[in-house]
Design an enzyme around this catalytic site. Structure first.
Site, short mmCIF file in Angstrom:
data_model
loop_
_atom_site.label_atom_id
_atom_site.label_comp_id
_atom_site.label_asym_id
_atom_site.label_seq_id
_atom_site.Cartn_x
_atom_site.Cartn_y
_atom_site.Cartn_z
CG ASP A 8 36.17 45.15 -0.76
OD1 ASP A 8 37.57 45.42 -1.01
OD2 ASP A 8 35.85 44.93 0.47
CG ASP A 129 41.07 36.62 3.38
OD1 ASP A 129 41.62 37.70 4.00
OD2 ASP A 129 40.73 36.33 2.30
#
Length: 242
Positions: A8, A129
């Site tokens: 990330d 998500d």
């Protein structure tokens, strides 16, 4: 069964967040290319990347390290975060990205997902998500009223290569993947599902070897890998047999 190591990116560095909070970022490596090379040397076969800044900005922000990894590390890469137009998709695939992950735009403009799948078969994934069972967008900053399964089923027959399902409430806090919700999603769609959010230990790896988990394509691991909670050689050996 694939174990995807996660990189990330925030401000050009490898970080992990807690529950998607950009203010709670732990830096694990200042050099994303070095991190990708480490994962490759450990024997991982596929890399998962997210441009965290891009998810908020609506366009790629950490493009340089991603391009360097595509160029210098011999691993297929899937990338999400800020990819919201057909031009964005084409640009990344032209640079050698293996798979593009569409998140916010899959909620805002499902037709674009259909068009992208038509243009680039096998190279389009959808990132779903969830917070409390509802789909979150804009870098997890907003929660919609859309149900996870409802969104997934919009793309039945579209040609989506995979759904990356993340339980935000578990992401980055090492409490274990929400296997119940992940399997519920996998059973509700024919699209392969990748589990994400909270993979904590070798117990999750053992869970991935169970027969009922064969509905999944794999799972993503971030903090547990960086913290050394996963015995990588043992984990990969187990999963390669599944």
């Amino acid at each position: 069964m694939i174990l995807f190591p996660a990189i990330d990116l925030k401000d050009g560095k490898c970080v992990r967040l807690q529950k998607g909070d950009m203010d709670k970022a732990t830096i694990f490596n200042d050099d994303p290319v070095d991190q990708a090379q480490q994962f490759h040397a450990q024997g991982f076969k596929y890399l998962h990347m997210v441009d965290l800044n891009g998810a908020f900005a609506g366009e790629s922000v950490n493009g340089d390290p991603v391009e360097k990894i595509i160029r210098d590390v011999d691993m297929p890469v899937q990338l999400g975060g800020g990819i919201r137009t057909l031009d964005h998709i084409k640009a990344w695939l032209d640079r050698g990205l293996t798979r593009v992950i569409l998140g916010t735009i899959a909620v805002r403009d499902p037709d674009l997902v259909y068009k992208a799948c038509e243009l680039y078969p096998g190279q389009i994934a959808v990132g779903i998500d969830a917070r409390g069972g509802k789909v979150a967008v804009e870098g997890w900053a907003e929660t919609s009223e859309l149900d996870v399964i409802e969104l997934a089923q919009k793309f039945e027959g579209a040609g989506v290569a995979a759904i990356i399902f993340t339980d935000i409430d578990r992401d980055g806090i090492l409490t274990g993947i929400n296997w119940d919700a992940t399997l519920e999603l996998a059973k509700a769609t024919t699209i392969p599902v990748i589990a994400s959010g909270g993979l904590a230990s070798m117990d999750d790896i053992e869970m991935m070897t169970r027969p009922e988990m064969q509905a999944l394509e794999g799972a993503i691991s971030g903090r547990a890998l960086y913290d050394g909670r996963i015995d990588v050689p043992v984990a990969l050996e187990k999963l390669n047999k599944v």
